[in-house]
Structure formats: structure tokens, C-alpha cells
Scaffold this motif. Structure first.
Motif, PDB file in Angstrom:
ATOM      1  N   ILE A  99       0.841  -1.283  -0.009  1.00 50.68           N
ATOM      2  CA  ILE A  99      -0.063  -0.108  -0.017  1.00 50.68           C
ATOM      3  C   ILE A  99       0.997   1.120  -0.166  1.00 50.68           C
ATOM      4  O   ILE A  99       1.786   1.281   0.949  1.00 50.68           O
ATOM      5  N   GLU A 100       0.910   2.226  -1.055  1.00 50.78           N
ATOM      6  CA  GLU A 100       1.661   3.220  -1.128  1.00 50.78           C
ATOM      7  C   GLU A 100       0.764   4.377  -1.623  1.00 50.78           C
ATOM      8  O   GLU A 100       0.176   4.440  -2.492  1.00 50.78           O
ATOM      9  N   CYS A 101       1.026   5.572  -0.563  1.00 49.24           N
ATOM     10  CA  CYS A 101       0.222   6.833  -0.869  1.00 49.24           C
ATOM     11  C   CYS A 101       0.754   7.405  -2.145  1.00 49.24           C
ATOM     12  O   CYS A 101       1.902   7.434  -2.526  1.00 49.24           O
ATOM     13  N   ALA A 102      -0.140   7.771  -2.997  1.00 53.67           N
ATOM     14  CA  ALA A 102       0.051   8.500  -4.165  1.00 53.67           C
ATOM     15  C   ALA A 102       0.910   9.718  -4.000  1.00 53.67           C
ATOM     16  O   ALA A 102       2.139  10.078  -4.855  1.00 53.67           O
ATOM     17  N   GLY A 103       1.189  10.150  -2.867  1.00 54.25           N
ATOM     18  CA  GLY A 103       1.803  11.314  -2.490  1.00 54.25           C
ATOM     19  C   GLY A 103       3.229  11.153  -1.762  1.00 54.25           C
ATOM     20  O   GLY A 103       3.850  11.891  -1.305  1.00 54.25           O
ATOM     21  N   ASN A 104       3.447   9.712  -1.695  1.00 53.89           N
ATOM     22  CA  ASN A 104       4.841   9.270  -0.925  1.00 53.89           C
ATOM     23  C   ASN A 104       6.023   9.863  -1.861  1.00 53.89           C
ATOM     24  O   ASN A 104       6.087  10.022  -3.145  1.00 53.89           O
ATOM     25  N   GLY A 105       6.968  10.521  -1.112  1.00 52.79           N
ATOM     26  CA  GLY A 105       8.063  11.468  -1.747  1.00 52.79           C
ATOM     27  C   GLY A 105       7.724  12.885  -1.979  1.00 52.79           C
ATOM     28  O   GLY A 105       8.634  13.340  -2.576  1.00 52.79           O
ATOM     29  N   ARG A 106       6.603  13.223  -1.721  1.00 52.51           N
ATOM     30  CA  ARG A 106       6.117  14.612  -2.122  1.00 52.51           C
ATOM     31  C   ARG A 106       6.905  15.805  -1.724  1.00 52.51           C
ATOM     32  O   ARG A 106       7.330  16.553  -2.422  1.00 52.51           O
ATOM     33  N   SER A 107       7.639  15.599  -0.514  1.00 53.72           N
ATOM     34  CA  SER A 107       8.490  16.785  -0.072  1.00 53.72           C
ATOM     35  C   SER A 107       9.887  16.686  -1.007  1.00 53.72           C
ATOM     36  O   SER A 107      10.548  17.555  -1.117  1.00 53.72           O
ATOM     37  N   LEU A 108       9.934  15.585  -1.720  1.00 59.54           N
ATOM     38  CA  LEU A 108      11.344  15.630  -2.605  1.00 59.54           C
ATOM     39  C   LEU A 108      10.984  16.807  -3.834  1.00 59.54           C
ATOM     40  O   LEU A 108      12.130  17.111  -4.447  1.00 59.54           O
TER      41      LEU A 108
END
Ligand SMILES: Nc1nc2c(c(=O)[nH]1)N[C@H]1C(S)=C(S)[C@@H](COP(=O)(O)O)O[C@H]1N2
Ligand SMILES: [Mo]
Length: 421
Positions: free
Chosen positions: A147-156
Motif C-alpha cells: 500500500i503506497e500513498c500516491a503522495g509518497n516522496g512529495r517533499s522531494l
């Protein structure tokens, strides 16, 4: 011999007893005296004894403990710290699994809970209800899936490309892999009388309605095409061999393998099956690419791209000398074929080297890898891992900006400081 469901309800009683004891400060003796049924009534009040289960007001947005060495709390969400995966087996333990809640975890009584399946895509649109006992009797499957949020890594988008995006400032810890057991959604849709005219399937959560964009958007729900629903979508009641904990969707969540996290609706209460396309806030305004490099009517996001993470603290330090770096890579498409690692130090970019892949490399989950490094120069370094899946999809150096910061899948520059040995 106890049946699967006896065992299931026994486990639930134990979990509930344990949690209530903690929350209400009751001793184990007092709880035993009350009995599991009494404890339930105490937790829920009279409302839960009605035939349709309702979500109960929780104490906070997340029920489970969030020790700071495993989690960073971001509003109603909790991001997993990647160093918490170091030394872990293939799956993420439920206790370490990230939580993404639009509002708060509801507490649901499995005994009175029902799943309603209805809509114009069924032979009889009024549809039918399933209890958890009904579902436990149907054919089951267990699959590993992230399960991975579509926003994972957003801060990058901000820290690495200089263009910050709006939304939860996740680093790379809005992902986990679990073994999910449950009933294929297909089995339930077939028993509910799905017809050839069905187009969209709309799973809906029992958590509170969401106020966003100046309006009440209703319950968290997002349509998926009937093709995916009949393919590999799973109605999961177990996570890593135990009942799904409250924060991850107890008593039943959808798992849509390979797709963005919002597809995997938690705390399912209703599933509409329609003979026409369906819409919600989560496939119209949200979870589409909006930005200068995207067309105005980009389609709703589905499959996750290819990504990698090191099992190290973000911005942590490593002593100079020989060290083994470990990490994991995943793709929403196919399993991972190779992972290449580069270390950039004060003296510039290092050579690109292949990491060794370890153990299972499952579709819609991840693969573990390691590489030995010799860190000679003290100072600021960036660790880079680039994965390629079996379709040949490789993580790029940069990704086009989108205003909501979805799907940052460029090679991450993981910052570490090497300290003099
Ligand atoms: N009912 C409901 N389902 C939901 C959500 C929610 O807030 N409510 N969040 C979604 C989002 S955005 C993600 S990324 C995943 C997170 O699953 P997890 O909390 O089990 O890690 O659940 C999805 N399913
Ligand atoms: Mo998400």
C-alpha cells in the motif's frame, strides 16, 4: 477443531480486551469479569447492538502506538521511518506500517458490521448484504502487496527539484508491504449478481465524511473499473496473518494491487456497482496530474511507478569505513529486475554499482537489496538507488512537477553525513 472464524473472533476479542484495558485503565481481571461481550458493549454503547454496524468515535486519529523511532506524525497521518525496516523480514509488521487517514480511525464492531453491495450493475439493484461470517466462508487468497500513498516522496519535489508541492510532506515512508488475506472482490461481485453491463465499482469507507475544497465530499470512496475489480482486487480481513488492526481497515479493507493507496479503501461499508461511470472527489479533483507538463484532462492515477529507498535515517550519519547499505525497491507494474547504487561524496559522484537482490521479488510488492560500501571521506553524502522493473521501466533523474506532488519517482538523493571513524 476450531474453525477459521472461531479463531478470528477469539483473536478480535483478545485485541479488543487489550486495547480497552489500556484506554480505560481497567485491569485484566475487571475485563475478564465484564467478559468480551460486556467489554464490547462498554466500548460501543447501545448503538452497536443495532443490525447495521456504525463507526464509533475514536480517541484520536490513529489508534496504535506511534513510537518516534518508527514514525513521524504528519497531522492525521503517520509516516514510517525507513530505518525501522532494517533487519525486518519481507513484510512490514503492522505495528510499523504507515497510516494515512483522511479523518480518523473508526472503531467498528465486527459482529454487527455488514457489507452492502448494490447498484444498477447488478441483476437486482437492491443487491445484498454480507456479514464477516459470510465472507469468511467464501474462497480466500493471500497475496503480498504494497500500500503506497500516491503522495509518497512529495517533499522531494521541494527538497530535490526546488518546486514544493501542496499536501502532506512525506519523505519516502508512506509505503508498506503486507500479506493480505481475504476474499477476491470477484467472488463477492459474482454472488451479488454483477451483470455484463457493469462499468464501475465504488467502494466506500465507514470513517467520517471529509470536508475539503469548501464542501463535504462525503465518505472516502473512489471508483475503479469493473475490469480491475474482477481481476485481482481483494477484500482483505487479515494483515500478516492476523485480523487487520483498526488503523488499517478493520474489519475489511479493499487491496488493489499495484495501484495508488487511495484505491485501497479501508473500513469498507458499501460497494456500489454501476452500469455507468461513477465519480467522487477522489477521482475528479484529486489524484489526477495537474501541472504545466500535463494535459488539462489527465486521467485518474492508477498504477504506481518504480521507486527505491535506503533503510537508513533521512539525514542521519554513518561512520567512515566499510559498511553494508540495505534498501528496498518496488514497482506497481512488474517485479524489479535490477537496482544500481551510486554514492556522491564531497569529492563528487562515485561509480554506479549493481546492488545484490535478496529473497522474494514479488509483483505488486518489493525486493530487498544490499551493497557494500567503503566510505572514506567524512562530510555530506547523497546515496542514490535506481531501480528498473521487468518491463524495463527505470527511475528517472527528475520528474515533471505536478501541483499536488503525486508520484515522485525520480532517483532520491538520500542525505547522510559520514563521520570520521
Ligand atoms: N476509508 C478510507 N480508506 C482509505 C483512506 C481513508 O482515509 N479512509 N486513505 C487512503 C489512502 S490516501 C491511503 S495512502 C491508504 C493508506 O492505508 P494505510 O493507512 O493502511 O497505510 O488508505 C486509503 N484508504
Ligand atoms: Mo494516499
Amino acid at each position: 477443531m476450531p474453525t477459521h472464524e472461531d479463531e478470528y473472533f477469539r483473536l478480535r476479542d483478545e485485541q479488543l480486551e487489550h486495547r480497552l484495558g489500556r484506554e480505560r485503565g481497567l485491569s485484566r481481571r475487571e475485563l475478564v469479569r465484564l467478559g468480551a461481550a460486556g467489554a464490547l458493549a462498554l466500548a460501543a454503547g447501545p448503538a452497536l447492538r443495532t443490525a447495521t454496524a456504525r463507526a464509533q468515535a475514536p480517541a484520536g486519529p490513529i489508534v496504535k502506538p506511534l513510537p518516534p523511532e518508527w514514525f513521524t506524525v504528519l497531522g492525521t497521518n503517520a509516516e514510517m521511518r525507513w530505518e525501522a525496516m532494517r533487519g525486518e523480514d519481507y513484510v512490514t509488521p503492522a505495528a510499523k506500517f504507515f497510516v494515512r487517514n483522511h479523518t480518523a480511525t473508526p472503531l467498528i464492531d465486527a459482529r454487527t458490521w455488514r457489507l452492502q453491495v448494490f447498484g444498477s450493475g447488478l441483476r437486482r439493484p437492491e443487491g445484498r448484504e454480507f456479514s464477516l461470517r459470510d465472507l469468511l466462508k467464501l474462497p480466500s487468497r493471500e497475496i503480498p502487496a504494497f500500500i503506497e500513498c500516491a503522495g509518497n516522496g512529495r517533499s522531494l519535489f521541494g527538497s530535490q527539484q526546488g518546486t514544493p508541492a501542496a499536501g502532506s510532506a512525506w519523505k519516502l515512508g508512506a509505503i508498506g508491504v503486507a500479506r493480505w488475506r481475504g476474499v477476491p472482490l470477484r467472488e463477492v461481485l459474482e454472488r451479488a449478481g454483477v451483470t455484463r453491463r457493469a462499468v464501475d465499482v465504488l467502494p466506500e469507507g465507514l470513517d467520517a465524511t471529509v470536508v475539503a475544497g469548501g464542501a463535504d465530499q462525503g465518505h472516502v470512496r473512489r471508483p475503479l473499473p469493473v475490469e480491475k475489480a474482477l481481476d485481482d482486487a481483494l477484500l482483505a480481513y487479515e494483515m500478516n496473518g492476523a485480523p487487520i488492526p483498526p488503523d488499517h481497515g478493520f474489519p475489511l479493507r479493499l487491496v488493489v494491487p499495484g495501484w495508488i493507496g487511495i484505491a485501497s479503501i479501508k473500513w469498507l461499508g458499501r460497494i456500489e456497482v454501476a452500469d455507468r461511470p461513477l465519480f467522487s472527489y477522489w477521482n475528479t479533483t484529486q489524484y489526477r496530474m495537474v501541472g504545466p507538463d500535463y494535459p488539462p484532462d489527465a486521467p485518474p492515477l492508477t498504477t504506481q511507478p518504480v521507486k527505491s529507498a535506503f533503510e537508513l535515517p533521512w539525514g542521519g550519519s554513518l561512520p567512515a569505513g566499510r559498511t553494508r547499505l540495505t534498501g528496498r525497491s518496488w514497482s506497481g507494474g512488474r517485479p524489479i529486475r535490477r537496482v544500481e547504487v551510486r554514492i556522491d561524496g564531497p569529492g563528487g559522484a562515485g561509480p554506479v554499482r549493481r546492488a545484490r537482490l535478496h529473497g522474494p521479488d514479488k509483483e505488486h510488492a518489493w525486493v530487498r537489496w544490499s551493497i557494500d560500501a567503503d566510505l572514506r571521506e567524512p562530510g555530506a553524502h547523497a546515496l542514490l538507488a535506481r531501480a528498473t522493473d521487468r518491463d524495463g521501466v527505470t527511475q528517472p533523474d527528475t520528474v515533471p512537477f505536478n501541483t499536488n506532488g503525486y508520484q515522485f519517482w525520480a532517483v532520491a538523493r538520500h542525505p547522510v553525513t559520514v563521520t570520521a571513524g
